[in-house]
Each structure stands twice: as structure tokens, then as C-alpha cells.
Design an enzyme around this catalytic site. Structure first.
Site, short mmCIF file in Angstrom:
data_model
loop_
_atom_site.label_atom_id
_atom_site.label_comp_id
_atom_site.label_asym_id
_atom_site.label_seq_id
_atom_site.Cartn_x
_atom_site.Cartn_y
_atom_site.Cartn_z
N LYS A 26 0.82 -1.22 0.00
CA LYS A 26 0.00 0.00 0.00
C LYS A 26 0.85 1.27 0.00
O LYS A 26 0.45 2.29 -0.52
CB LYS A 26 -0.91 0.01 1.22
N ARG A 27 2.03 1.14 0.61
CA ARG A 27 2.89 2.32 0.69
C ARG A 27 3.36 2.79 -0.69
O ARG A 27 3.80 3.90 -0.87
CB ARG A 27 4.10 2.04 1.59
#
Ligand code: GLU
Length: 480
Positions: A255-256
């Protein structure tokens, strides 16, 4: 001759988040393999983690798969409906002495782990409750201890399988972390919730899955699951472990790294065709002579695991964007309009007519990379743009305002309906001639008046679109 077994594969997503690109790529490889072999692609929703599983995630996953075109062949299996079957299997393993209750408390386990880490060892359960005497067990029960159930993993064996991607695989059972927990902690006379490795084996077997295709992060689970197949006297499927999707730094895409869920890609204006095309290339290489741009039908007719790489696949935004642009550019104006219309409607922008919408789609289509770019690129045809700095400069050139004045007057006499382009061309020619200026000055000034800048889409088509809405004259007038 032996009848060939029907190929049955599955995607087994846990509904604990939106459909992630990694899961979607796994789904895609399963789907392609099923189609190539005239087999079936099934779904199993692994919703046994009650706290984290949500209906909205199941919906998002199904919706995303449908959008990508990865349709499934049977009603999805809901794993939590099968919990009694899973518990029966655990009872069976207990009865056969293949599993046992372990009363070690969380604190004791933590203590053990800390000690192992300090000694530089990999943390593992030391099988201390594998052979408890009746008396020891009674003592634990009297103490009121809860228990998990562990599956015995004998230390002196190698688990071996032929992976469809990675070839010969071997895993020492002593490296599997000790006897494996197969049911969650529960009061000592109960069977707690059955856990992933056991449940997967039971369900894959029940669903008659012939090939388990999933990410490489499951390799050690495969070793554990093969031991369970053996203990339960079930026939194991074949396995294929696809390489992980990596970020540009070579780490697992997370997600980062920005957008990772299929619904987000969709909301940004990526097309399902570009997404499936790109995801197929994330790990698979087309055979010689095959184009890089292909449909699901085309790739499914040649897909096999011999062409899936072992190494992780780096996610390349530029490549995905390029594929998306190629896809959009191949669309008819009608198809594009179908996608742009809802974007425009959201802004409250009304179409002059169907024909007008088609013309606008045709005009901006070739410059779109994402469908959503269509919003900003068409704004100037719905809202009068302010004049940009380059436009102001253009209007200060000698002859610029005069040319606009003449065009305005000519349009006052005979408005242009935007249809016959030769009328517009003549207007520009006549105006430039009568002022004795270059045609370029007239055209650039007109572009600024109509579109706010000297940059932008084709002048005559743009003018025609504005003329059809009768908003060309007002835009010219405001510059005089
Ligand atoms: N629910 C598991 C996951 O989402 C399934 C893994 C598997 O395919 O066995 O990772």
C-alpha cells in the site's frame, strides 16, 4: 487410453481488504490456465478470520474480478460454511494420533521464542507437548489451561514436489517451525477455529482442485499442506508459485507504493484490457512472434507456466500507462463516449447532442492516457476558460485583436453552424488578407479566444464544437 483429468483451479481470497493487484494477478494466471485447458476457474471466499472479514470486501473482490473479465464457473464457496467439516477432520487427526492438544501458554511460547532469538536460532515450537502422559494432561486440565491443536511434523523428512514454475522443490520438515497449529486456542475440551493450512487442504480437496496456483509467498505453506494431504490420505494437487510483484526498489509491492487495489486503478481511469494485459506481462513472457498487446482470449490460447519467470516482477507504471493509452486510442468515439459521458454528467455538463459528444470524444481520444484525463481535457468545451499567460501575450501582438474583431463581425453577419469546415477556413483567409497579416496570427489569436491558450486540440474541430453550441462568438467577444 486414460481420460485426462479436468483442470480445476481456484482463487481463494480472504475478504479482509479490497481486491489487491497481487491477488488479481493470481486470479488472472488461474483464469488463463483454466481457459487454456478447457477447465474451470472457481472461487472460494476464505472468510474464517471473523474480525477482519467484511462483506463489503467480498463484494469489492467479486466486482473487481468481473470488471477485469475474470469470470468464474461455479457458485463461490464460502469457507465459513464448512467449519463443521473442518472440525471433523481435526477430530479424526486427534483420534489417529496425528495431532495433539498443546497446553503451552502464550507466555511460555513467548519465553521460548525470546530464548531462541537470543541464541541466534529461528523461532520454532519445541514440540514439548507432543507426547504428554495422561497424568500430565490431567494436571494441565486441572490448572484450567486452554489448548491449541497441533499437527505432528516428523523432523526427519523432506517434502518434495515438482513446481510448475520453479521446478524441483524440496523443503526440510525441520524448517517448518515445529508441530503446526491447526486450530486456534480454545477451552481444553473444545476444538477452536480451524486454521488456514488445514482448511485449505480440506477445501481444495473437496472442490477437486487439480492445480493450486498462487503467489510465491505461499511456498512454505505448500510444504506444510503436502504433509497434511499425506496424513489425511488425500491426493495433492499440482502447485505453481507465481513470482511476487515488486516495487521499483525490489520490495514486495505494498500500500505504501500508492495505488494497489483494482477498484482504485479503475477509478483512476485504467481500462480492464490494459490491466489484464499488463498483469499478464508481470511474470509471463509471450511466445516469440506474439505482440505485447493482447486480449484475454489471445493470451489464454497460449498461456503456460513454462513462460512464467521465477524472478519477481517489477511494477512499471510507464508500461501500464502506455498500454492503457494504446487501448483507449483503439476505441471508437462511440465506445469512448460511453465512458466519458458519466464523468461529464458528474460535473453537471450537458451534451449539446449525441453527435456533438461523439465529435468531442474523437477530438480528445488520441491524447488520453487515462480515461479520467478526459475530464480536464474536455473542460474547455463546457466551461469558458480564462486566458492563460501565453494567450495574453499572443493577443498583444499586432493584428491579433483586429483579426478577432473582423471574425466576430463576419460571424455576426453569418454565424457558422460548425458543420462545413471550408466556411471556417475562408473566414480565416479573408480576415488575414484584409488585414494584410499572416494567417498564423489569425489562427493563434482565434485559438486563444476560443480555448484560452495557444496550446490545445485541433483548432477547426474545436471551433466547430463551440460553434455547434453557439458559444464561439461570446468567447471571441470577451477578448475585444
Ligand atoms: N486466503 C489465502 C490468501 O489470500 C489463500 C492462499 C491460497 O491460495 O491458498 O492468501
Amino acid at each position: 487410453m486414460l481420460k485426462q483429468l479436468e483442470v480445476r483451479v481456484r482463487l481463494a481470497p480472504s475478504p479482509t481488504g479490497h481486491l489487491h493487484i497481487g491477488t488479481a494477478r493470481t486470479a488472472l494466471f488461474n483464469w488463463l490456465f483454466a481457459r487454456k485447458n478447457n477447465g474451470s476457474f472457481l472461487l472460494r471466499i476464505e472468510d474464517t478470520d471473523k474480525e477482519r472479514s467484511k462483506n463489503e470486501y467480498t463484494e469489492n473482490i467479486l466486482e473487481g474480478l468481473k470488471w477485469l473479465g475474470l469470470t468464474w464457473d461455479e457458485v463461490p464457496i464460502i469457507q465459513s460454511n464448512r467449519i463443521e467439516k473442518h472440525k471433523d477432520a481435526i477430530s479424526h487427526l486427534l483420534k489417529e494420533g496425528l495431532a495433539y492438544r498443546c497446553y503451552t501458554s502464550e507466555e511460555e511460547l513467548q519465553f521460548l521464542r525470546d530464548k531462541q532469538i537470543k541464541a541466534g536460532e529461528a523461532p520454532r515450537y519445541d514440540n514439548r507437548h507432543r507426547n504428554l502422559t495422561k497424568e500430565q494432561e490431567l494436571n494441565f486440565l486441572e490448572e484450567g489451561r486452554s489448548s491449541v491443536i497441533r499437527f505432528r511434523i516428523d523432523e526427519d523428512q523432506s517434502v518434495i514436489w515438482k513446481d510448475m514454475v520453479r521446478g524441483h522443490m524440496t523443503w526440510d520438515s525441520k524448517d517448518l517451525g515445529g508441530d503446526m497449529v491447526i486450530s486456534r486456542r480454545a477451552p481444553a475440551n473444545e476444538i477452536g477455529d480451524p486454521l488456514y493450512n488445514l482448511v485449505v487442504v480440506l477445501d481444495d480437496s473437496e472442490m477437486k482442485i487439480t492445480h493450486v496456483i498462487r503467489g510465491e509467498d505461499h511456498i512454505s505453506n505448500t510444504a506444510k499442506q503436502l504433509l497434511l494431504y499425506k496424513a489425511l490420505a488425500l491426493k495433492p494437487p499440482s502447485f505453481a508459485h507465481a513470482p511476487l510483484i515488486l516495487n521499483p526498489d525490489g520490495r514486495k509491492l505494498s500500500k505504501r507504493d500508492g495505488v494497489t487495489s483494482i477498484s482504485d486503478f479503475r477509478a483512476m481511469g485504467y481500462t480492464p484490457k490494459a490491466m489484464t494485459n499488463y498483469m499478464t506481462l508481470l511474470g509471463w513472457s509471450p511466445p516469440d512472434g506474439m505482440e505485447e498487446i493482447f486480449s484475454l482470449n489471445e493470451s489464454s490460447s497460449v498461456f503456460d507456466f513454462d513462460r512464467v519467470n521465477k524472478a519477481g516482477a517489477k511494477f512499471d507504471w510507464d508500461k501500464l500507462k502506455w498500454l492503457n493509452a494504446q487501448e483507449i486510442h483503439s476505441w471508437s468515439p462511440k465506445k469512448l463516449l460511453g465512458f466519458l459521458r458519466p464523468l461529464w454528467e458528474k460535473e453537471g455538463w450537458e451534451l449539446q447532442s449525441e453527435d456533438w459528444g461523439l465529435k468531442l470524444s474523437e477530438l480528445i481520444g488520441p491524447s488520453l492516457t487515462l480515461l479520467n484525463d478526459g475530464l480536464e481535457q474536455s473542460r474547455i468545451f463546457f466551461e469558458t476558460p480564462s486566458i492563460q499567460e501565453d494567450g495574453l501575450k499572443q493577443l498583444s501582438i499586432e493584428g491579433a485583436k483586429e483579426s478577432l474583431k473582423i471574425i466576430f463581425q463576419l460571424l455576426e453577419q453569418t454565424p457558422w453552424d460548425g458543420k462545413d469546415f471550408s466556411i471556417a477556413k475562408n473566414l480565416i483567409n479573408d480576415c488575414s488578407k484584409s488585414l494584410g497579416i499572416k494567417k498564423g496570427i489569425t489562427m493563434k489569436s482565434l485559438r486563444v479566444a476560443l480555448l484560452g491558450s495557444i496550446q490545445g486540440p485541433d483548432l477547426l474541430t474545436s471551433w466547430s464544437l463551440l460553434a455547434m453550441k453557439n458559444s464561439d462568438k461570446n468567447r471571441i467577444k470577451r477578448c475585444l
